[in-house]
Design a protein around this motif. Structure first.
Motif, PDB file in Angstrom:
ATOM      1  N   PHE A 321     -94.231  22.533 -33.567  1.00  0.00           N
ATOM      2  CA  PHE A 321     -95.040  22.205 -32.395  1.00  0.00           C
ATOM      3  C   PHE A 321     -94.203  22.359 -31.128  1.00  0.00           C
ATOM      4  N   GLU A 323     -95.179  23.157 -28.344  1.00  0.00           N
ATOM      5  CA  GLU A 323     -95.987  22.485 -27.332  1.00  0.00           C
ATOM      6  C   GLU A 323     -96.741  21.359 -28.012  1.00  0.00           C
ATOM      7  N   HIS A 325     -99.385  19.016 -29.601  1.00  0.00           N
ATOM      8  CA  HIS A 325    -100.738  19.286 -30.097  1.00  0.00           C
ATOM      9  C   HIS A 325    -101.763  18.507 -29.269  1.00  0.00           C
ATOM     10  N   THR A 326    -102.912  19.119 -29.048  1.00  0.00           N
ATOM     11  CA  THR A 326    -104.023  18.452 -28.366  1.00  0.00           C
ATOM     12  C   THR A 326    -105.271  18.596 -29.222  1.00  0.00           C
ATOM     13  N   THR A 329    -106.774  21.979 -29.547  1.00  0.00           N
ATOM     14  CA  THR A 329    -105.988  23.059 -30.161  1.00  0.00           C
ATOM     15  C   THR A 329    -106.029  22.919 -31.673  1.00  0.00           C
ATOM     16  N   LEU A 331    -105.035  23.270 -35.542  1.00  0.00           N
ATOM     17  CA  LEU A 331    -103.768  23.452 -36.239  1.00  0.00           C
ATOM     18  C   LEU A 331    -103.707  24.838 -36.866  1.00  0.00           C
ATOM     19  N   THR A 332    -102.541  25.452 -36.805  1.00  0.00           N
ATOM     20  CA  THR A 332    -102.346  26.706 -37.530  1.00  0.00           C
ATOM     21  C   THR A 332    -102.227  26.415 -39.024  1.00  0.00           C
ATOM     22  N   GLN A 335     -98.805  24.829 -39.642  1.00  0.00           N
ATOM     23  CA  GLN A 335     -98.740  23.443 -39.183  1.00  0.00           C
ATOM     24  C   GLN A 335     -99.495  22.524 -40.141  1.00  0.00           C
ATOM     25  N   SER A 336    -100.683  22.941 -40.524  1.00  0.00           N
ATOM     26  CA  SER A 336    -101.502  22.130 -41.420  1.00  0.00           C
ATOM     27  C   SER A 336    -100.827  21.934 -42.773  1.00  0.00           C
ATOM     28  N   ALA A 362     -94.485  15.874 -30.683  1.00  0.00           N
ATOM     29  CA  ALA A 362     -95.328  16.952 -31.202  1.00  0.00           C
ATOM     30  C   ALA A 362     -96.800  16.735 -30.872  1.00  0.00           C
ATOM     31  N   LEU A 364     -98.661  14.246 -32.016  1.00  0.00           N
ATOM     32  CA  LEU A 364     -99.298  13.847 -33.266  1.00  0.00           C
ATOM     33  C   LEU A 364     -99.378  12.332 -33.375  1.00  0.00           C
TER      34      LEU A 364
END
Length: 385
Positions: A321, A323, A325-326, A329, A331-332, A335-336, A362, A364
């Protein structure tokens, strides 16, 4: 040979050191160094237990917790001078109960000299003008220790080729610390040539790896050994080069982090803790994106815990991350997958709060249930699409 006879050496003359030093005028951690000469001579007693006890007392007095005293420099010269004495071949256990190694006294003495050199190298620059008597004495002691480093180096270098592997390793550690001194920088090329020979030869894994780490520390390119047959040697070579293929070597190693941690029984010089931490740090420095190292990240999670977050899954989160996470956005996949693995790892969750800062950075949630919900939500969206 009696305990008072000392073998002649090509280095510092230990007999002259003992006889010419006014030990009562010098100090160590517990006051006047009146018994230091006896402790030094005790290193050459025939009884290995007496040798071990003498070295233990020297560690506690003239090099107490890494501190330097007026008695430290002459003690170091004496120890360097007796290294070739055959009585230093005696094998014994350490005086300290927490150190269960059995090794020649020579190896233990070289380790002591390495600690001495490391202490002398702290803030290796001109000391500030002393403001009081204590500071003046400390400054004088440090300068005296730095002044004898060339003689200590000459004594340690000859044991890089010793027949005993524990002696060779201790010599390498001492030489590495000594050559951090600015005034000894011109000695690095010759020493590096010898270490490159050690690294290329089919010797002991630990010895070759230690040589590579030292070469990297000195700025020597270790790329030629990226294709070595030994995976541990390949990985250590990757730590010390900017060659583009180094990242692949590190990634391959970390897909089996249990094996990485099993390569070395004790931490290598210039490393700390599990070796996987060192390899991961180097991989993160070279990684272009998180997707590239996802296989290593997933392989590492079973070894992660709330206690190791600052050394493994925290830095991995930072790369995953870049940047925060929002909610807007998604998750890729990478990332997931990583977060799902972390959520399922019980050892990563508990009362220790170090992880919270990494999770917040991150973007999160810090609560495990909330993070699991985020992962499930991301999966549901992926399935729906």
């Amino acid at each position: 040979m009696s305990s008072h006879e000392i073998s002649a050496t090509a280095g510092p003359d230990p007999t002259a050191v003992v006889r010419s030093t006014d030990w009562a005028a010098l100090a160590h951690a517990y006051g006047p160094a009146v018994t230091t000469a006896d402790d030094l001579l005790g290193l050459l007693q025939e009884d290995p237990e007496v040798q071990a006890e003498s070295l233990g007392r020297l560690e506690m007095s003239v090099l107490h917790q890494g501190s330097l005293y007026s008695a430290t420099a002459p003690a170091a010269l004496f120890i360097a001078g007796i290294l070739p004495d055959p009585r230093t071949l005696a094998v014994h256990e350490s005086f300290f109960p927490w150190d269960d190694r059995r090794r020649p006294l020579r190896a233990a003495l070289l380790d002591w000299l390495g600690q001495f050199a490391e202490s002398a190298a702290w803030d290796d620059e001109d000391l500030a003008d002393p403001q009081d008597t204590d500071e003046a004495e400390e400054s004088e002691a440090v300068h005296a220790c730095r002044a004898v480093r060339p003689q200590i180096l000459d004594a340690a270098l000859r044991f890089l080729d010793d027949q005993d592997e524990t002696v060779r390793e201790a010599a390498l550690g001492a030489v590495t610390h000594l050559l951090t001194a600015d005034d000894l920088a011109d000695r690095i090329p010759a020493a590096a040539d010898r270490l490159e020979h050690i690294a290329r030869n089919r010797g002991r894994r630990r010895e070759r790896a230690g040589a590579l780490l030292t070469l990297a520390h000195w700025g020597r390119d270790t790329a030629p050994l990226l294709t070595d047959d030994d995976p541990a040697v390949r990985t250590c070579a990757a730590l010390g080069t900017a060659d583009p293929s180094a990242a692949g070597v590190l990634l391959t190693a970390l897909t089996d982090p249990v094996a990485v941690d099993s390569w070395f029984d004790e931490p290598l010089p210039q490393t700390d803790g599990h070796f996987r931490f060192t390899v991961l740090r180097a991989l993160l420095d070279r990684a272009e994106d998180f997707e590239q190292i996802l296989p290593a990240a997933l392989a590492l999670v079973p070894l992660c815990s709330q206690h190791t977050v600052d050394r493994d899954w925290g830095p991995l989160l930072a790369l995953a991350f870049p940047e925060p996470h929002t909610p807007a956005t998604p998750l890729t996949h990478a990332q997931s997958a990583f977060l799902a693995s972390l959520v399922d790892q019980d050892r990563c969750w508990g009362p220790i709060a170090n992880r919270d800062a990494w999770l917040r950075s991150a973007g999160l949630p810090t609560d495990r249930k909330d993070l699991r919900a985020l992962v499930h939500s991301a999966r549901d969206r992926t399935t729906a699409s």
